[in-house]
Design a protein around this motif. Structure first.
Motif, PDB file in Angstrom:
ATOM      1  N   GLN A 356       0.857  -1.190   0.000  1.00 11.49           N
ATOM      2  CA  GLN A 356       0.000   0.000   0.000  1.00 11.49           C
ATOM      3  C   GLN A 356       0.890   1.236   0.000  1.00 11.49           C
ATOM      4  OE1 GLN A 356      -3.295  -1.124   0.243  1.00 11.49           O
ATOM      5  NE2 GLN A 356      -3.785   0.854  -0.666  1.00 11.49           N
ATOM      6  N   GLY A 357       0.571   2.192  -0.884  1.00 12.06           N
ATOM      7  CA  GLY A 357       1.373   3.409  -0.946  1.00 12.06           C
ATOM      8  C   GLY A 357       2.333   3.408  -2.125  1.00 12.06           C
ATOM      9  N   ASP A 358       2.587   2.229  -2.668  1.00 15.27           N
ATOM     10  CA  ASP A 358       3.421   2.155  -3.884  1.00 15.27           C
ATOM     11  C   ASP A 358       2.509   2.489  -5.067  1.00 15.27           C
ATOM     12  OD1 ASP A 358       5.787   1.104  -5.514  1.00 15.27           O
ATOM     13  OD2 ASP A 358       4.161  -0.205  -6.200  1.00 15.27           O
ATOM     14  N   ALA A 359       2.900   3.521  -5.816  1.00 15.36           N
ATOM     15  CA  ALA A 359       1.980   4.083  -6.817  1.00 15.36           C
ATOM     16  C   ALA A 359       1.512   3.034  -7.828  1.00 15.36           C
ATOM     17  CB  ALA A 359       2.636   5.262  -7.527  1.00 15.36           C
ATOM     18  N   ALA A 360       2.426   2.229  -8.341  1.00 16.42           N
ATOM     19  CA  ALA A 360       2.053   1.260  -9.377  1.00 16.42           C
ATOM     20  C   ALA A 360       1.139   0.177  -8.806  1.00 16.42           C
ATOM     21  CB  ALA A 360       3.311   0.632  -9.974  1.00 16.42           C
ATOM     22  N   THR A 361       1.453  -0.297  -7.585  1.00 12.69           N
ATOM     23  CA  THR A 361       0.631  -1.345  -6.970  1.00 12.69           C
ATOM     24  C   THR A 361      -0.771  -0.811  -6.641  1.00 12.69           C
ATOM     25  OG1 THR A 361       2.700  -2.098  -5.967  1.00 12.69           O
ATOM     26  CG2 THR A 361       0.689  -3.178  -5.249  1.00 12.69           C
ATOM     27  N   ASP A 362      -0.821   0.402  -6.074  1.00 10.64           N
ATOM     28  CA  ASP A 362      -2.122   1.020  -5.784  1.00 10.64           C
ATOM     29  C   ASP A 362      -2.952   1.154  -7.065  1.00 10.64           C
ATOM     30  OD1 ASP A 362      -1.157   1.220  -3.233  1.00 10.64           O
ATOM     31  OD2 ASP A 362      -1.160   3.414  -3.131  1.00 10.64           O
ATOM     32  N   ALA A 363      -2.297   1.607  -8.139  1.00  9.62           N
ATOM     33  CA  ALA A 363      -3.034   1.816  -9.398  1.00  9.62           C
ATOM     34  C   ALA A 363      -3.550   0.492  -9.956  1.00  9.62           C
ATOM     35  CB  ALA A 363      -2.142   2.512 -10.424  1.00  9.62           C
ATOM     36  N   ALA A 364      -2.717  -0.554  -9.866  1.00 12.61           N
ATOM     37  CA  ALA A 364      -3.149  -1.865 -10.371  1.00 12.61           C
ATOM     38  C   ALA A 364      -4.344  -2.375  -9.566  1.00 12.61           C
ATOM     39  CB  ALA A 364      -1.995  -2.863 -10.294  1.00 12.61           C
ATOM     40  N   CYS A 365      -4.314  -2.171  -8.249  1.00 11.02           N
ATOM     41  CA  CYS A 365      -5.435  -2.601  -7.401  1.00 11.02           C
ATOM     42  C   CYS A 365      -6.698  -1.821  -7.745  1.00 11.02           C
ATOM     43  CB  CYS A 365      -5.094  -2.405  -5.927  1.00 11.02           C
ATOM     44  SG  CYS A 365      -3.897  -3.613  -5.317  1.00 11.02           S
ATOM     45  N   GLU A 366      -6.544  -0.518  -7.951  1.00  9.17           N
ATOM     46  CA  GLU A 366      -7.713   0.306  -8.304  1.00  9.17           C
ATOM     47  C   GLU A 366      -8.312  -0.159  -9.631  1.00  9.17           C
ATOM     48  OE1 GLU A 366      -9.506   2.700  -6.865  1.00  9.17           O
ATOM     49  OE2 GLU A 366      -8.318   2.618  -5.018  1.00  9.17           O
ATOM     50  N   ASP A 367      -7.437  -0.437 -10.603  1.00  7.43           N
ATOM     51  CA  ASP A 367      -7.923  -0.906 -11.906  1.00  7.43           C
ATOM     52  C   ASP A 367      -8.684  -2.226 -11.771  1.00  7.43           C
ATOM     53  OD1 ASP A 367      -6.811   1.269 -13.071  1.00  7.43           O
ATOM     54  OD2 ASP A 367      -5.088   0.223 -13.947  1.00  7.43           O
ATOM     55  N   LEU A 368      -8.120  -3.114 -10.978  1.00  8.56           N
ATOM     56  CA  LEU A 368      -8.742  -4.416 -10.746  1.00  8.56           C
ATOM     57  C   LEU A 368     -10.101  -4.240 -10.063  1.00  8.56           C
ATOM     58  CD1 LEU A 368      -7.881  -7.327 -11.231  1.00  8.56           C
ATOM     59  CD2 LEU A 368      -6.618  -7.254  -9.081  1.00  8.56           C
ATOM     60  N   TYR A 369     -10.123  -3.368  -9.083  1.00 10.81           N
ATOM     61  CA  TYR A 369     -11.362  -3.084  -8.344  1.00 10.81           C
ATOM     62  C   TYR A 369     -12.440  -2.613  -9.309  1.00 10.81           C
ATOM     63  CZ  TYR A 369     -14.328  -1.086  -4.644  1.00 10.81           C
ATOM     64  OH  TYR A 369     -15.362  -0.802  -3.798  1.00 10.81           O
ATOM     65  N   LYS A 370     -12.052  -1.694 -10.185  1.00 10.89           N
ATOM     66  CA  LYS A 370     -13.036  -1.152 -11.136  1.00 10.89           C
ATOM     67  C   LYS A 370     -13.453  -2.213 -12.151  1.00 10.89           C
ATOM     68  CE  LYS A 370     -11.691   3.651 -10.642  1.00 10.89           C
ATOM     69  NZ  LYS A 370     -10.388   4.327 -10.839  1.00 10.89           N
ATOM     70  N   ALA A 371     -12.503  -3.027 -12.618  1.00  9.98           N
ATOM     71  CA  ALA A 371     -12.825  -4.046 -13.628  1.00  9.98           C
ATOM     72  C   ALA A 371     -13.768  -5.103 -13.044  1.00  9.98           C
ATOM     73  CB  ALA A 371     -11.554  -4.696 -14.148  1.00  9.98           C
ATOM     74  N   LEU A 372     -13.508  -5.507 -11.799  1.00 10.32           N
ATOM     75  CA  LEU A 372     -14.385  -6.502 -11.163  1.00 10.32           C
ATOM     76  C   LEU A 372     -15.778  -5.923 -10.966  1.00 10.32           C
ATOM     77  CD1 LEU A 372     -11.811  -7.879  -8.574  1.00 10.32           C
ATOM     78  CD2 LEU A 372     -12.965  -9.255 -10.319  1.00 10.32           C
ATOM     79  N   THR A 373     -15.851  -4.674 -10.506  1.00  8.04           N
ATOM     80  CA  THR A 373     -17.145  -4.036 -10.293  1.00  8.04           C
ATOM     81  C   THR A 373     -17.893  -3.911 -11.614  1.00  8.04           C
ATOM     82  OG1 THR A 373     -16.133  -2.820  -8.475  1.00  8.04           O
ATOM     83  CG2 THR A 373     -18.257  -2.005  -9.269  1.00  8.04           C
ATOM     84  N   ALA A 374     -17.165  -3.515 -12.670  1.00  7.52           N
ATOM     85  CA  ALA A 374     -17.802  -3.381 -13.984  1.00  7.52           C
ATOM     86  C   ALA A 374     -18.303  -4.734 -14.486  1.00  7.52           C
ATOM     87  CB  ALA A 374     -16.823  -2.778 -14.983  1.00  7.52           C
ATOM     88  N   ALA A 375     -17.657  -5.820 -14.041  1.00  8.09           N
ATOM     89  CA  ALA A 375     -18.089  -7.168 -14.439  1.00  8.09           C
ATOM     90  C   ALA A 375     -19.243  -7.674 -13.563  1.00  8.09           C
ATOM     91  CB  ALA A 375     -16.908  -8.131 -14.359  1.00  8.09           C
ATOM     92  N   GLY A 376     -19.778  -6.795 -12.724  1.00  6.42           N
ATOM     93  CA  GLY A 376     -20.923  -7.174 -11.895  1.00  6.42           C
ATOM     94  C   GLY A 376     -20.536  -7.943 -10.651  1.00  6.42           C
ATOM     95  N   LEU A 377     -19.273  -7.903 -10.286  1.00  7.28           N
ATOM     96  CA  LEU A 377     -18.825  -8.595  -9.076  1.00  7.28           C
ATOM     97  C   LEU A 377     -18.537  -7.568  -7.978  1.00  7.28           C
ATOM     98  CD1 LEU A 377     -16.491 -11.256 -10.715  1.00  7.28           C
ATOM     99  CD2 LEU A 377     -18.832 -11.570  -9.876  1.00  7.28           C
ATOM    100  N   ASP A 378     -18.504  -8.060  -6.772  1.00  4.91           N
ATOM    101  CA  ASP A 378     -18.410  -7.211  -5.595  1.00  4.91           C
ATOM    102  C   ASP A 378     -17.106  -7.548  -4.867  1.00  4.91           C
ATOM    103  OD1 ASP A 378     -19.645  -5.274  -4.168  1.00  4.91           O
ATOM    104  OD2 ASP A 378     -21.335  -6.510  -3.519  1.00  4.91           O
ATOM    105  N   PRO A 379     -16.022  -6.807  -5.118  1.00  8.70           N
ATOM    106  CA  PRO A 379     -14.759  -7.122  -4.449  1.00  8.70           C
ATOM    107  C   PRO A 379     -14.635  -6.400  -3.108  1.00  8.70           C
ATOM    108  CG  PRO A 379     -14.391  -5.475  -6.167  1.00  8.70           C
ATOM    109  CD  PRO A 379     -15.886  -5.717  -6.095  1.00  8.70           C
ATOM    110  N   LEU A 380     -13.866  -6.985  -2.209  1.00  8.54           N
ATOM    111  CA  LEU A 380     -13.465  -6.291  -0.983  1.00  8.54           C
ATOM    112  C   LEU A 380     -11.968  -6.021  -1.110  1.00  8.54           C
ATOM    113  CD1 LEU A 380     -14.167  -5.290   1.902  1.00  8.54           C
ATOM    114  CD2 LEU A 380     -13.407  -7.523   2.738  1.00  8.54           C
ATOM    115  N   TYR A 381     -11.630  -4.751  -1.193  1.00  9.00           N
ATOM    116  CA  TYR A 381     -10.241  -4.353  -1.449  1.00  9.00           C
ATOM    117  C   TYR A 381      -9.590  -3.970  -0.119  1.00  9.00           C
ATOM    118  CZ  TYR A 381      -6.478  -1.160  -3.053  1.00  9.00           C
ATOM    119  OH  TYR A 381      -5.283  -0.510  -3.236  1.00  9.00           O
ATOM    120  N   ASP A 382      -8.614  -4.761   0.315  1.00  5.59           N
ATOM    121  CA  ASP A 382      -7.891  -4.424   1.547  1.00  5.59           C
ATOM    122  C   ASP A 382      -6.822  -3.375   1.218  1.00  5.59           C
ATOM    123  OD1 ASP A 382      -6.581  -4.171   3.926  1.00  5.59           O
ATOM    124  OD2 ASP A 382      -6.506  -6.325   4.356  1.00  5.59           O
TER     125      ASP A 382
END
Lengths: 447, 447
Positions: A356-382
């Motif tokens: 957490q706090g590493d720009a590239a890792t944070d961005a990848a997690c955010e992208d994943l979060y959005k992609a899963l949500t857009a796919a109709g799934l409900d992620p819990l992002y720690d």
């Protein structure tokens, strides 16, 4: 949901008051909090699972043609005096006097109230068959509440009532309920075995309980192992087809399966020895056919096609919705925590950010979060600033069936890790493929 | 839903006990049935609307970042003794003794229970801000329950609680709630005006009630007509943006708007005469900021960024979910019955078959039913063998905003009739176009 903005109060210590694993895990995973003996608040994670279970019950009830309504929790004692159960029910009924001195009670079940609704509004055989049901909070003042939501005092329950013109039609309602209950439990990832039962205070001539096998069950059960091979699977069911429903009921009730209350040792001896099983079971539902037991004393009658007024044939049917959380956990957990079946999991997958706090890792997690949500799934992002070990422990404890781990090292090769909670197996793959894989897994569960 | 398989017990006569139009129409439309004074069963049609309203409240709460949980209806008296409200609350609190002689109560509100959950699990300013809410049944033992669900004893209510580190943050929570409430009511087709109010037994320094204008309202209200021109519409709101939320609150609280309890005649005289309005209003929600009123006596504290233990700043916020059905009907009906706004209608449209049993008409209705369902809409198909007049009267009474009428004469020219319940205007068009039209109408409501 981002964990930093959620309310997930997990406990590090094992709570002393919990005697069984489901109670312990529900407390530790921040799903419930006891507010009084046998009475719980449903914290956000627990409420999510409760709502998933409730939604499956509603969908399967409505698929079978049953109509939802909602009766109040507080009832007047008058109707219960009419049926004769006010005195009979005993101390489990929570009796209350209102400010005008009228006798009230917190409904433990609703045969009286639904029969009153029926007799007030239905008058002709043309309006039958009719099955009404609700999912509502109930109260039974257990002398010794225990095992968390498994034997609480305030509990959430589906109760349904069928009204039919004659015995044949009511038996079809009974069969229809058995089939729809089997499907309901299957969707929750549970195997619940119908077992011939005693009718108890509800009364009636025909009744089956549904039991989930688990070491912590309160009932001793005896069964032919052939019954655990049965599954409805993708079978198309026409709930109006009397023969099809009756055939499925025959299929499930032919192998021997009984609780200690109805066990018949001589019959059981007839089961081939290598298929005889003794185990413990948790009751998660029950169906009854009780004929005219309530309709006669309470005057729930209709005019039949010959112009005669006849009492309707009734049955009632219950599923312990809040209890099911405990039963599912008893049947599906390991040393690290809960393992939710896909059908009821509070979130479809966890996302663990290893740095957490590493720009590239944070961005990848955010992208994943959005992609899963857009796919109709409900992620819990720690997204907390915590050690990886603590994040993994939390995910394992709360039991999300799938976890995606995102770290700077993997990202350099363009991969994340998808881990199966049940098997512990992990696979490295691109974030896009991880989303596709999860989309396929949940599609197979109709989600 | 096919009406022949539904349970819709409409009444032909006006029920004698109903004094106001919403109560009368809810009884006549088969939405509710009284089971005891101020206690109702929600029949299938009523439950549908209740669930629509509940869903809107949930969506708007979660859009604002608030987290749902669920507290039990039965509470121990102990927590209420701790806050000092057990004795204060008066006879509206339904007090109960359980089988072990312990004092219990049916929760009329939940400041104590939520504060107990908070203090048990939250310890650091890092876990703030936090807003938890629930939608749960409550009980207030009104001495004279009346007006149906508008002043019942058992009622369904959203209650939320914010926990913030300081006054500024808590005032943002207050503002955020006001904005999300405005959006919630708009989605239900209601104009609810925030009015400065008295805090009553909840306590606190800052509070607004939300009132829907209706002749049958229990409160007299005084307002500047400029406020009724305001609308959020499609405005994008960032609920984390303190300035944006505060600006919207300023916009809505600048025009004069007060109930008789807080009315200030001198201030009101400052409103231009042509904009001064006196009317009656129905209270459908209230928000409070009460600082440390509960957190101090109950020890709900966190460690702040200086390492000091400080009591949190709190507020609470309520929406009368079951009461809203009455308020919407009071604001939207005519001589023939209810007129549901699109956002909360129990079914999206009615289908009236003018000649049940005629093969071509039946087939056209079935096709329409399937096409609407496939388009994600929920039609109610009146497939009974009844006169057209009776079918129209039922549809008008239950208030579906759109009706499609299908008859043999129209079908010869390839048309059906689409009728607007509110204006009564009808249009002939092909069945396909009727489906497209309805799809567009509901899409404009986000459905």
């Amino acid at each position: 949901m981002r964990l930093s903005r959620y309310f997930l109060p997990v406990l590090k210590e094992n709570p002393a008051e919990a005697q069984i694993v489901s109670h312990r895990l529900m407390l530790r995973a921040g799903m419930i909090k006891q507010s009084a003996a046998g009475i719980y608040s449903w914290l956000p994670l627990g409420l999510r699972v409760l709502k998933k279970i409730e939604a499956i019950v509603h969908e399967e009830q409505q698929r079978a043609g049953h109509i939802p309504l909602l009766m109040p929790t507080m009832q007047s004692a008058d109707l219960w005096r009419e049926s004769g159960r006010y005195e009979d029910y005993g101390e489990e009924m929570l009796r209350i006097t209102d400010r005008h001195g009228r006798d009230m009670l917190f409904g433990p079940t609703n045969e009286e109230l639904i029969t009153d609704i029926f007799r007030s509004h239905v008058n002709s055989y043309k309006d039958l068959p009719l099955t009404l049901y609700q999912i509502q909070w109930k109260f039974r003042d257990e002398i010794r509440p225990r095992f968390g939501v498994m034997r609480g005092r305030e509990f959430y329950m589906k109760d349904g009532y069928n009204f039919d013109i004659d015995r044949d039609s009511a038996i079809h309602a009974y069969n229809r309920h058995m089939v729809s209950y089997l499907r309901t439990y299957e969707r929750m990832g549970l195997q619940a075995i119908p077992m011939r039962a005693d009718s108890g205070p509800i009364g009636g001539e025909d009744t089956h309980e549904f039991l989930v096998l688990a070491d912590t069950g309160e009932s001793e059960v005896f069964y032919d192992s052939a019954i655990t091979d049965l599954t409805l699977g993708e079978r198309a069911v026409d709930y109006d087809d009397r023969t099809q429903c009756a055939d499925i009921v025959t299929e499930w009730t032919t192998p021997y399966a009984r609780t200690d209350e109805t066990h018949d040792a001589a019959l059981f001896d007839g089961v081939p020895e290598d298929r005889r099983r003794t185990s413990r079971g948790i009751e998660v539902g029950q169906i009854f056919y009780f004929g005219t037991k309530y309709s006669e004393p309470m005057g729930a009658t209709v005019v039949n096609d010959k112009g005669e007024r006849v009492p309707v044939h009734m049955g009632s049917h219950g599923i312990g919705v809040s209890r099911l959380l405990g039963a599912i956990i008893e049947a599906s957990h390991d040393d690290k925590g809960i393992i939710w079946p896909e059908g009821v999991t509070p979130f479809h997958c966890g996302i663990v950010n290893l740095r957490q706090g590493d720009a590239a890792t944070d961005a990848a997690c955010e992208d994943l979060y959005k992609a899963l949500t857009a796919a109709g799934l409900d992620p819990l992002y720690d997204d907390r600033d915590e050690r990886a070990g603590a994040k993994f422990a939390t995910m394992d404890l709360i039991g999300l069936p799938w976890r995606i781990t995102v770290g700077p090292r993997g990202l350099k090769s363009g991969v994340v890790e998808l881990t199966d909670r049940r098997s512990g197996e992990a696979e490295e793959l691109s974030p896009e493929l991880a989303v596709t894989r999860l989309r396929e897994i949940y599609a197979a569960h109709g989600i």
